[in-house]
Scaffold this motif. Sequence first.
Motif, short mmCIF file in Angstrom:
data_model
loop_
_atom_site.label_atom_id
_atom_site.label_comp_id
_atom_site.label_asym_id
_atom_site.label_seq_id
_atom_site.Cartn_x
_atom_site.Cartn_y
_atom_site.Cartn_z
N UNK A 218 0.81 -1.22 0.00
CA UNK A 218 0.00 0.00 0.00
C UNK A 218 0.84 1.27 0.00
N UNK A 219 2.02 1.24 0.59
CA UNK A 219 2.83 2.45 0.72
C UNK A 219 3.96 2.54 -0.30
N UNK A 220 4.54 1.40 -0.61
CA UNK A 220 5.67 1.39 -1.55
C UNK A 220 5.31 0.84 -2.92
N UNK A 221 4.09 0.28 -3.06
CA UNK A 221 3.70 -0.31 -4.32
C UNK A 221 4.53 -1.54 -4.67
N UNK A 222 4.87 -2.35 -3.65
CA UNK A 222 5.72 -3.52 -3.86
C UNK A 222 5.07 -4.49 -4.84
N UNK A 223 5.87 -5.10 -5.67
CA UNK A 223 5.38 -6.06 -6.65
C UNK A 223 5.23 -7.43 -6.02
N UNK A 224 4.50 -8.36 -6.67
CA UNK A 224 4.38 -9.72 -6.13
C UNK A 224 5.74 -10.38 -5.89
N UNK A 225 6.68 -10.16 -6.79
CA UNK A 225 8.00 -10.78 -6.61
C UNK A 225 8.67 -10.31 -5.32
N UNK A 226 8.44 -9.05 -4.95
CA UNK A 226 9.04 -8.51 -3.74
C UNK A 226 8.37 -9.00 -2.47
N UNK A 227 7.18 -9.57 -2.59
CA UNK A 227 6.42 -10.01 -1.41
C UNK A 227 6.33 -11.52 -1.28
N UNK A 228 7.08 -12.24 -2.09
CA UNK A 228 6.99 -13.70 -2.05
C UNK A 228 7.33 -14.27 -0.68
N UNK A 229 8.35 -13.72 -0.02
CA UNK A 229 8.73 -14.21 1.30
C UNK A 229 7.61 -14.02 2.31
N UNK A 230 6.98 -12.85 2.26
CA UNK A 230 5.86 -12.57 3.17
C UNK A 230 4.69 -13.49 2.87
N UNK A 231 4.40 -13.70 1.60
CA UNK A 231 3.29 -14.58 1.23
C UNK A 231 3.54 -16.01 1.67
N UNK A 232 4.78 -16.47 1.56
CA UNK A 232 5.12 -17.82 1.99
C UNK A 232 4.92 -17.98 3.50
N UNK A 233 5.30 -16.94 4.25
CA UNK A 233 5.11 -16.99 5.70
C UNK A 233 3.63 -17.07 6.06
N UNK A 234 2.80 -16.24 5.42
CA UNK A 234 1.36 -16.26 5.69
C UNK A 234 0.74 -17.59 5.25
#
Length: 265
Positions: A218-234
Motif C-alpha cells: 500500500x505504501x511502496x507499491x511492492x510487486x508480487x516478486x518482492x512479497x513472495x517471502x511474506x506470502x510464503x510466511x502467511x
Amino acid sequence: MRLLLAFLRRDLRIATAYRLNALLLLSGGLFTLTLFYFLARTVGEAPLVRSRYGADYFSFALVGLATAALLRALQLGFGGAVRAAQNDGSLEPLLGAPLSTLHVVTLMGAWPVANALLRSLGLLAFGALLFGAKLHLHPVSFLVTLLLSALTFCALGLLSAAFVLVFKRGDPFTYALDSLSYLFAGVLYPTEVLPPLLRVMARFLPATHALHGLREAALRGATPAQLLTTWMALLAFCLVLWPLAALALSAARRHVEQAGTLPHS
C-alpha cells in the motif's frame, strides 16, 4: 454459494435494523482518523518510517490501524457469532444441518468477515480522501496479501469459536494474541525499534507478516516478486492453522454433544 448468500442476507438485515450502530461505527472511525492525523502532525517526520516504507507517519499508522482492526475483527467474529447463536437458541438447529462443524461456523462468520473487510477498506479510503494519506498501492500485491492475511486470521477466529462452543465465553488466548500483536507486530511503530530478542519473537506473530506485506503493497507499491517471502510466511500459517481449526471445532462439537451442553446458553 447459496448458503453463503443466505447467511449474508440474514445478518445484513439484522445489521441494518440498528442504524444507530452503523452511525456510531462511522463516527468512531472518523474520530480515530482525526486523532491520529493530529498525532502524526505532532510527531512530524519519522526518519525510520520514511526510510523503511517511504511514507509519512500518518500513512504508516493508517495502514497499521486498518489492518489491526481487520485482524481483530476476524479473530473475534466467529466466536461472537457462535456466542450470539448460543444466546438466541439458533445454534443447535444450525449445527443440525448436514454440514461439517467447520462449514457451519464458517458460514456463521461470513458477515463479520465481510463487515470487517468493508470497514478496514473504508478506513483506508477515508484516510486517503479526507486526510491526505499518501498510498501508492499495487492492486495485485495488496489483494493477495489481504487474502492471505484474512485466511490466516479466519483460522485463528475459528479456533476461538471452538473455545466459545465449549466454554460459552470469550477466548482469552485471542485477547492475549491481539495484545501481543499491538505491542510487537508493528501496528503503530516499526518493529525495528524493538530490542533484537523481541524482533525475533515478533516474527512468530502472523500479524507481523500481514502488517509488513500490506504496508509494502500500500505504501511502496511492492510487486508480487518482492512479497513472495511474506506470502510464503502467511501461507505457512494457513497450512498449520486451518487443519487445527477443523480438528478443534470437531472436538468441541463432540464434547458439547456428549456433555449435553449444546442447547445451553
